[in-house]
Design a protein around this motif. Sequence first.
Motif, PDB file in Angstrom:
ATOM      1  N   ALA A 109       0.889  -1.287   0.174  1.00 60.73           N
ATOM      2  CA  ALA A 109       0.046  -0.037  -0.086  1.00 60.73           C
ATOM      3  C   ALA A 109       0.798   1.369  -0.099  1.00 60.73           C
ATOM      4  CB  ALA A 109      -0.974   0.103   1.204  1.00 60.73           C
ATOM      5  N   ASP A 110       2.079   1.355   0.872  1.00 61.65           N
ATOM      6  CA  ASP A 110       2.878   2.425   0.868  1.00 61.65           C
ATOM      7  C   ASP A 110       3.677   2.375  -0.657  1.00 61.65           C
ATOM      8  OD1 ASP A 110       2.697   2.713   3.346  1.00 61.65           O
ATOM      9  OD2 ASP A 110       4.397   1.614   4.175  1.00 61.65           O
ATOM     10  N   LEU A 111       3.805   1.501  -1.206  1.00 63.02           N
ATOM     11  CA  LEU A 111       4.251   1.512  -2.542  1.00 63.02           C
ATOM     12  C   LEU A 111       3.538   2.222  -3.536  1.00 63.02           C
ATOM     13  CD1 LEU A 111       6.747   0.978  -4.551  1.00 63.02           C
ATOM     14  CD2 LEU A 111       5.439  -1.148  -4.860  1.00 63.02           C
ATOM     15  N   LEU A 112       2.320   1.701  -3.613  1.00 64.35           N
ATOM     16  CA  LEU A 112       1.218   2.483  -4.425  1.00 64.35           C
ATOM     17  C   LEU A 112       1.085   3.870  -4.104  1.00 64.35           C
ATOM     18  CD1 LEU A 112      -1.349  -0.544  -4.276  1.00 64.35           C
ATOM     19  CD2 LEU A 112       0.332   0.014  -6.235  1.00 64.35           C
ATOM     20  N   ALA A 113       0.949   4.263  -3.031  1.00 67.67           N
ATOM     21  CA  ALA A 113       0.983   5.728  -2.603  1.00 67.67           C
ATOM     22  C   ALA A 113       2.187   6.415  -3.265  1.00 67.67           C
ATOM     23  CB  ALA A 113       0.749   5.813  -1.195  1.00 67.67           C
ATOM     24  N   LYS A 114       3.317   5.939  -2.918  1.00 67.20           N
ATOM     25  CA  LYS A 114       4.238   6.687  -3.409  1.00 67.20           C
ATOM     26  C   LYS A 114       4.711   6.625  -4.861  1.00 67.20           C
ATOM     27  CE  LYS A 114       7.432   5.513   0.736  1.00 67.20           C
ATOM     28  NZ  LYS A 114       7.865   6.514   1.178  1.00 67.20           N
ATOM     29  N   LEU A 115       3.962   5.779  -5.718  1.00 68.52           N
ATOM     30  CA  LEU A 115       4.160   5.898  -7.184  1.00 68.52           C
ATOM     31  C   LEU A 115       2.777   6.395  -7.619  1.00 68.52           C
ATOM     32  CD1 LEU A 115       5.454   2.554  -7.923  1.00 68.52           C
ATOM     33  CD2 LEU A 115       6.524   4.512  -7.803  1.00 68.52           C
ATOM     34  N   ASP A 116       1.925   7.114  -6.656  1.00 70.55           N
ATOM     35  CA  ASP A 116       0.742   7.797  -7.141  1.00 70.55           C
ATOM     36  C   ASP A 116      -0.250   6.930  -7.855  1.00 70.55           C
ATOM     37  OD1 ASP A 116       1.359  10.253  -6.077  1.00 70.55           O
ATOM     38  OD2 ASP A 116       2.490  10.822  -7.946  1.00 70.55           O
ATOM     39  N   TYR A 117      -0.587   5.733  -7.503  1.00 62.81           N
ATOM     40  CA  TYR A 117      -1.402   4.659  -8.058  1.00 62.81           C
ATOM     41  C   TYR A 117      -2.547   4.788  -7.201  1.00 62.81           C
ATOM     42  CZ  TYR A 117       1.472   2.470 -11.613  1.00 62.81           C
ATOM     43  OH  TYR A 117       2.473   1.895 -12.410  1.00 62.81           O
ATOM     44  N   GLU A 118      -3.807   5.007  -7.683  1.00 64.24           N
ATOM     45  CA  GLU A 118      -5.022   5.168  -6.949  1.00 64.24           C
ATOM     46  C   GLU A 118      -6.075   4.500  -7.578  1.00 64.24           C
ATOM     47  OE1 GLU A 118      -6.104   9.042  -6.374  1.00 64.24           O
ATOM     48  OE2 GLU A 118      -4.290   9.553  -5.206  1.00 64.24           O
ATOM     49  N   GLY A 119      -7.061   4.000  -6.783  1.00 60.66           N
ATOM     50  CA  GLY A 119      -8.267   3.563  -7.608  1.00 60.66           C
ATOM     51  C   GLY A 119      -8.500   2.215  -7.152  1.00 60.66           C
ATOM     52  N   GLU A 120      -9.757   1.666  -7.117  1.00 60.06           N
ATOM     53  CA  GLU A 120     -10.092   0.401  -6.836  1.00 60.06           C
ATOM     54  C   GLU A 120      -9.961  -0.698  -7.885  1.00 60.06           C
ATOM     55  OE1 GLU A 120     -13.859   0.156  -4.564  1.00 60.06           O
ATOM     56  OE2 GLU A 120     -13.367   1.805  -3.440  1.00 60.06           O
ATOM     57  N   TRP A 121      -9.534  -0.207  -8.992  1.00 57.99           N
ATOM     58  CA  TRP A 121      -9.710  -1.197 -10.077  1.00 57.99           C
ATOM     59  C   TRP A 121      -8.161  -1.531 -10.297  1.00 57.99           C
ATOM     60  CZ3 TRP A 121     -13.907  -3.001 -11.681  1.00 57.99           C
ATOM     61  CH2 TRP A 121     -15.087  -2.331 -11.394  1.00 57.99           C
ATOM     62  N   LEU A 122      -7.226  -1.391  -9.491  1.00 58.38           N
ATOM     63  CA  LEU A 122      -5.806  -1.921  -9.618  1.00 58.38           C
ATOM     64  C   LEU A 122      -5.814  -3.365  -9.224  1.00 58.38           C
ATOM     65  CD1 LEU A 122      -3.674   0.888  -7.689  1.00 58.38           C
ATOM     66  CD2 LEU A 122      -4.045   0.525 -10.319  1.00 58.38           C
ATOM     67  N   ALA A 123      -4.861  -3.989 -10.179  1.00 59.56           N
ATOM     68  CA  ALA A 123      -4.653  -5.447  -9.781  1.00 59.56           C
ATOM     69  C   ALA A 123      -3.043  -5.446  -9.425  1.00 59.56           C
ATOM     70  CB  ALA A 123      -4.661  -6.293 -10.815  1.00 59.56           C
ATOM     71  N   THR A 124      -2.517  -6.057  -8.304  1.00 59.74           N
ATOM     72  CA  THR A 124      -1.336  -6.097  -7.912  1.00 59.74           C
ATOM     73  C   THR A 124      -0.709  -7.403  -7.646  1.00 59.74           C
ATOM     74  OG1 THR A 124      -1.999  -5.738  -5.676  1.00 59.74           O
ATOM     75  CG2 THR A 124      -1.166  -3.808  -6.881  1.00 59.74           C
ATOM     76  N   ALA A 125       0.486  -7.794  -7.905  1.00 60.01           N
ATOM     77  CA  ALA A 125       1.111  -8.893  -7.738  1.00 60.01           C
ATOM     78  C   ALA A 125       2.549  -8.698  -7.160  1.00 60.01           C
ATOM     79  CB  ALA A 125       1.053 -10.067  -8.751  1.00 60.01           C
ATOM     80  N   VAL A 126       2.978  -9.628  -6.246  1.00 66.34           N
ATOM     81  CA  VAL A 126       4.337  -9.506  -5.807  1.00 66.34           C
ATOM     82  C   VAL A 126       5.001 -11.113  -6.096  1.00 66.34           C
ATOM     83  CG1 VAL A 126       5.778  -9.091  -3.812  1.00 66.34           C
ATOM     84  CG2 VAL A 126       3.780  -7.645  -4.139  1.00 66.34           C
ATOM     85  N   ASN A 127       5.955 -10.878  -6.885  1.00 66.73           N
ATOM     86  CA  ASN A 127       6.761 -11.988  -7.161  1.00 66.73           C
ATOM     87  C   ASN A 127       5.706 -13.227  -7.665  1.00 66.73           C
ATOM     88  OD1 ASN A 127       9.444 -10.971  -6.086  1.00 66.73           O
ATOM     89  ND2 ASN A 127       8.823 -11.527  -4.019  1.00 66.73           N
ATOM     90  N   GLY A 128       4.980 -12.547  -8.415  1.00 64.41           N
ATOM     91  CA  GLY A 128       3.871 -13.521  -9.000  1.00 64.41           C
ATOM     92  C   GLY A 128       2.717 -14.116  -8.513  1.00 64.41           C
ATOM     93  N   ASP A 129       2.661 -13.687  -7.078  1.00 65.68           N
ATOM     94  CA  ASP A 129       1.447 -14.002  -6.419  1.00 65.68           C
ATOM     95  C   ASP A 129       0.575 -12.700  -6.256  1.00 65.68           C
ATOM     96  OD1 ASP A 129       2.219 -16.547  -5.930  1.00 65.68           O
ATOM     97  OD2 ASP A 129       3.748 -15.981  -4.276  1.00 65.68           O
ATOM     98  N   LEU A 130      -0.573 -12.979  -6.589  1.00 64.56           N
ATOM     99  CA  LEU A 130      -1.708 -11.799  -6.521  1.00 64.56           C
ATOM    100  C   LEU A 130      -2.152 -11.537  -5.089  1.00 64.56           C
ATOM    101  CD1 LEU A 130      -3.987 -10.476  -8.103  1.00 64.56           C
ATOM    102  CD2 LEU A 130      -5.597 -12.314  -7.416  1.00 64.56           C
ATOM    103  N   VAL A 131      -1.877 -10.253  -4.964  1.00 64.59           N
ATOM    104  CA  VAL A 131      -2.178  -9.499  -3.608  1.00 64.59           C
ATOM    105  C   VAL A 131      -3.419  -8.885  -3.810  1.00 64.59           C
ATOM    106  CG1 VAL A 131      -1.395  -8.031  -1.887  1.00 64.59           C
ATOM    107  CG2 VAL A 131       0.281  -9.311  -3.101  1.00 64.59           C
ATOM    108  N   HIS A 132      -4.620  -9.151  -3.109  1.00 67.80           N
ATOM    109  CA  HIS A 132      -5.815  -8.422  -2.965  1.00 67.80           C
ATOM    110  C   HIS A 132      -5.877  -7.024  -2.310  1.00 67.80           C
ATOM    111  CE1 HIS A 132      -7.942 -11.855  -4.659  1.00 67.80           C
ATOM    112  NE2 HIS A 132      -7.221 -12.623  -3.841  1.00 67.80           N
ATOM    113  N   ARG A 133      -6.579  -6.201  -2.821  1.00 64.10           N
ATOM    114  CA  ARG A 133      -6.786  -4.789  -2.236  1.00 64.10           C
ATOM    115  C   ARG A 133      -6.548  -4.944  -0.812  1.00 64.10           C
ATOM    116  NH1 ARG A 133     -11.251  -2.887  -4.697  1.00 64.10           N
ATOM    117  NH2 ARG A 133     -12.756  -3.833  -3.199  1.00 64.10           N
ATOM    118  N   GLU A 134      -7.528  -5.728  -0.352  1.00 63.71           N
ATOM    119  CA  GLU A 134      -7.748  -5.641   1.432  1.00 63.71           C
ATOM    120  C   GLU A 134      -6.317  -6.190   2.003  1.00 63.71           C
ATOM    121  OE1 GLU A 134      -9.694  -8.096  -0.567  1.00 63.71           O
ATOM    122  OE2 GLU A 134     -10.833  -6.535  -1.146  1.00 63.71           O
TER     123      GLU A 134
END
Length: 65
Positions: A18-43
């Motif tokens: 969440a900190d990374l997304l804020a620092k990179l100015d990514y906002e919105g509920e429609w983002l999809a994120t993965a870390v090292n190939g594993d999906l990370v849900h918004r919550e």
Amino acid sequence: MKLTVNGEALELDAGNLADLLAKLDYEGEWLATAVNGDLVHREERAAHPLKEGDRIEILSPMQGG
């Protein structure tokens, strides 16, 4: 900390996803994120710690045609 975000090497200080997304100015509920190939849900982003060398993918919808 050295991270790879969408294929680009970056050096950022971010404790969790969440900190990374804020620092990179990514906002919105429609983002999809993965870390090292594993999906990370918004919550789970605020509770997902980042460590040196992590590979993060951030996908957002595009508009236009």
